[in-house]
Design an enzyme around this catalytic site. Structure first.
Site, mmCIF file in Angstrom:
data_model
loop_
_atom_site.group_PDB
_atom_site.id
_atom_site.type_symbol
_atom_site.label_atom_id
_atom_site.label_comp_id
_atom_site.label_asym_id
_atom_site.label_seq_id
_atom_site.Cartn_x
_atom_site.Cartn_y
_atom_site.Cartn_z
ATOM 1 N N GLY A 156 0.804 -1.114 -0.184
ATOM 2 C CA GLY A 156 0.210 -0.188 -0.233
ATOM 3 C C GLY A 156 0.834 1.372 0.528
ATOM 4 O O GLY A 156 2.014 1.280 -0.067
ATOM 5 N N GLY A 161 4.116 7.369 3.230
ATOM 6 C CA GLY A 161 5.057 6.645 2.737
ATOM 7 C C GLY A 161 4.622 5.076 1.550
ATOM 8 O O GLY A 161 3.842 5.240 1.317
ATOM 9 N N VAL A 190 4.265 0.834 1.628
ATOM 10 C CA VAL A 190 4.356 -0.262 2.369
ATOM 11 C C VAL A 190 4.712 -1.921 1.914
ATOM 12 O O VAL A 190 3.820 -1.572 0.757
ATOM 13 C CB VAL A 190 2.934 -0.869 3.691
ATOM 14 C CG1 VAL A 190 3.037 -1.780 4.345
ATOM 15 C CG2 VAL A 190 2.620 0.795 4.555
ATOM 16 N N LYS A 194 7.082 0.153 6.647
ATOM 17 C CA LYS A 194 6.609 0.800 6.229
ATOM 18 C C LYS A 194 8.033 1.498 6.015
ATOM 19 O O LYS A 194 8.712 1.970 6.730
ATOM 20 C CB LYS A 194 5.686 1.599 6.639
ATOM 21 C CG LYS A 194 5.348 2.909 7.118
ATOM 22 C CD LYS A 194 3.991 3.070 7.450
ATOM 23 C CE LYS A 194 3.835 3.464 9.058
ATOM 24 N NZ LYS A 194 2.862 4.644 9.533
ATOM 25 N N ASP A 232 -6.159 8.703 16.057
ATOM 26 C CA ASP A 232 -6.104 8.623 14.685
ATOM 27 C C ASP A 232 -7.022 7.340 14.894
ATOM 28 O O ASP A 232 -6.665 6.620 13.503
ATOM 29 C CB ASP A 232 -5.127 9.293 13.518
ATOM 30 C CG ASP A 232 -4.775 8.919 12.354
ATOM 31 O OD1 ASP A 232 -6.627 9.261 11.834
ATOM 32 O OD2 ASP A 232 -4.406 8.785 11.679
#
Length: 609
Positions: free
Chosen positions: A310, A315, A317, A331, A428
């Site tokens: 992803g 950034g 992954v 990541k 988050d």
């Protein structure tokens, strides 16, 4: 240790006593046996070849065969094996070696012996009769009239052996021929098929002596022919006493020394085990703490960034594999984004977290300008994939699993708030940051916006809003609603919970009616009116789960932090029954209504970051 010493002392003392001369009979007729475990032979019995004839009474003859089995000899030339002798009840239990005592009946003259036949352990059989045996052609049967079959003698094919009392006329014996006549045989003995026989003797009457734990011996001067006597113990000489005392004392000190050795070995083993536990703990702790990797290690782990999982603003992954074949997610952070705060937050927060519902940080890379985070690999990606249908795809997990996932996330957030040395505020919480393992167990991830604070404090100061729109608590955007605290994560969790129930974003401009654009307000109005929530519900249990998740979610998104429950209370509500839940106040009422419900002081103490 004292118990061990005492235990060994008893053992060796018993062994020493065992060396002492045994109790002896004055006339030399000590009890004997054919072998270990065989019946003890003493008066009125006499063991041929091992005891004098004077040690027993006439007719009580026993011997040992070539297998060292005890044999009872009855007139004339009948030999039966001895299983048990009861001297108190004056009873002996015998059996035929070949399993057929009837084969020896022609040689038996029981009336010439001191024994009487017993039909069982308790009953005498004083009925002695004359019998005739017949060999008959054909198949045998159990009985016919007064004629009986002897099973162990009827094993020749095409014939069987019958017996009948001589007092009955010999009729109905066609196809039979007389083989022999028996005189004065107990009726129970000829019919017994168990091969487990009992004989009793009435004289000499030594049962009373045995019951008093005394010996019984022959005495022809007495009218009864026997007498009871106290069994003497042969006195030991001085030399024997000294020898036994020396053995006892030596055995005691040997046991003492052995006990000390064993105890020291036990202490050494205990200390070694404790040291091993410490070493194992240190090794496990080292494994649990994040490892530091070089950029070359990251390239090797990801096979030069071969498989991409992803990408986002933070950034990219990639999937990787450690040397022990453990899959990981790497990541790779963007070099140009931020000043390293996200990287520091991730490592400092996740490095101290070990919970089943929080993604584990395996390691990190800080090699020059290269920064990367290495997580455990979770194959089912994020929760977002399973609650928001993409292009008509249906990934619905079922209401039971949704409830399990909600409860797992709540426990993970509760751990962040209360289970660590410092309280961790995530800031988050959203479906995209909830990853699912192979069993669809939820794990909270992405701590780039997290903050640490003391558990004694209830609020944190913030210079700017952080989080994702749609999940950000009102107080993060405006201090008019109170200070920022751990209750901000509760709000985000509540918004995500409502999305799980509705299967869509909280704000969805694609719906047909404008009243449904803001889903939380729409679902509250329907819940308040007792109307269906408009979702696919198959049965009553599913309806209860959906209602429970909705009520808990609405409690969590109350505008003011103090009106929201703690995550501990959220866990309790999710684990309880929906009937025990109350619908919260309307979080979407007008500002004046909300102010009217506020207490005078809603301020929380503030701490610096």
């Amino acid at each position: 240790m004292v118990i061990i010493i005492f235990h060994f002392f008893l053992i060796y003392s018993a062994a020493a006593v065992g060396l002492a001369p045994p109790s002896t009979y004055l006339d030399g007729c000590q009890p004997m046996s054919c072998k270990r475990g065989a019946p003890s032979v003493r008066f009125p019995f006499q063991l041929k070849g091992r005891q004098n004839e004077s040690c027993g009474s006439p007719g009580f003859n026993l011997s040992c065969n070539n297998k060292n089995q005890t044999v009872l000899e009855l007139p004339k030339s009948v030999k039966l094996l001895v299983k048990r002798i009861d001297y108190v009840k004056q009873m002996i239990q015998v059996y035929a070696e070949d399993g057929c005592v009837q084969r020896q009946l022609p040689n038996l003259t029981l009336s010439s012996s001191p024994f009487e036949f017993m039909s069982d352990y308790y009953s005498f059989d004083s009925t002695y009769k004359n019998f005739s045996l017949f060999k008959c052609a054909g198949e045998g049967w159990s009985h016919y009239g007064s004629y009986y079959t002897i099973g162990c003698l009827s094993r020749e094919p095409g014939s069987y052996v019958k017996y009948t009392s001589s007092d009955y006329p010999n009729t109905d014996l066609f196809h039979c021929s007389r083989t022999m006549d028996l005189r004065e045989v107990p009726e129970g003995l000829i019919s017994d098929e168990s091969n487990n026989l009992y004989f009793n003797w009435s004289r000499p009457e030594c049962g009373d002596c045995e019951a008093r734990h005394q010996g019984c011996r022959r005495n022809d001067t007495k009218p009864s022919g026997f007498e009871c006597f106290v069994i003497p113990i042969k006195h030991m000489g001085t030399r024997t006493k000294l020898m036994i005392s020396g053995i006892s004392i030596g055995s005691f000190f040997l046991a003492l020394s052995l006990s000390v050795v064993l105890y020291m070995h036990h202490l050494h083993k205990k200390e070694k085990d404790a040291q091993g536990k410490i070493e194992q703990f240190l090794e496990d702790y080292k494994a649990l703490k994040p490892s530091r990797y070089s950029y070359a290690d990251i390239k090797r782990i990801t096979f030069d960034f071969k498989e991409k999982l992803g990408q986002g603003g933070y950034g990219t992954v990639f999937k990787g594999t450690l040397s022990n074949d453990v899959s990981v997610a790497v990541k790779l952070l963007n070099n140009f984004k931020g000043n390293g705060e996200e990287f520091i937050n991730e490592v400092s927060s996740m490095g101290r977290i070990h919970h089943v519902n929080v993604t584990r940080l395996v390691g990190f890379c800080a090699d020059g300008y290269h920064r990367a985070l290495v997580y455990e690999y979770l194959p089912n990606e994020s929760l977002e994939k399973f609650i928001f249908g993409d292009k008509g795809e249906n990934h619905f997990l079922g209401w039971e699993k949704l409830h399990e996932i909600a409860l797992g996330i709540a426990k993970g957030i509760e751990y962040l708030h209360q289970g660590c040395e410092q309280r961790i505020l995530h800031f988050d919480i959203k479906p995209h940051n909830i990853l699912l393992d192979q069993h669809f167990n939820p794990k909270i991830s992405d701590f780039g916006l997290a903050k640490l604070c003391s558990k004694e404090q209830s609020a944190v100061s913030m210079t700017a809003a952080r989080g994702t729109m749609g999940y950000i608590a009102p107080e993060v955007l405006s201090r008019n609603f109170g200070n920022v605290s751990y209750k901000s994560d509760v709000y985000s969790f509540g918004m995500m919970l409502l999305e799980m129930v509705g299967g869509r974003k909280n704000i969805d401009v694609k719906v047909e009616h404008m009243s449904q654009v803001y889903f939380p307000e729409w679902v509250y109005n329907r819940l308040d009116k007792g109307e269906a929530l408009g979702m696919s519900i198959e049965n009553e249990e599913h309806d209860k789960i959906a209602k429970k998740l909705t009520i808990v979610g609405l409690w969590c998104i109350q505008w003011y932090p103090v009106d929201r429950p703690s995550m501990k209370s959220v866990v309790q509500m999710l684990e309880g029954e929906v009937e025990h839940l109350t619908v919260p106040p309307n979080p979407f009422a007008s500002k004046e209504e909300m102010r009217a419900k506020l207490p005078i002081n809603r301020e929380l103490p503030t701490i610096s970051e």
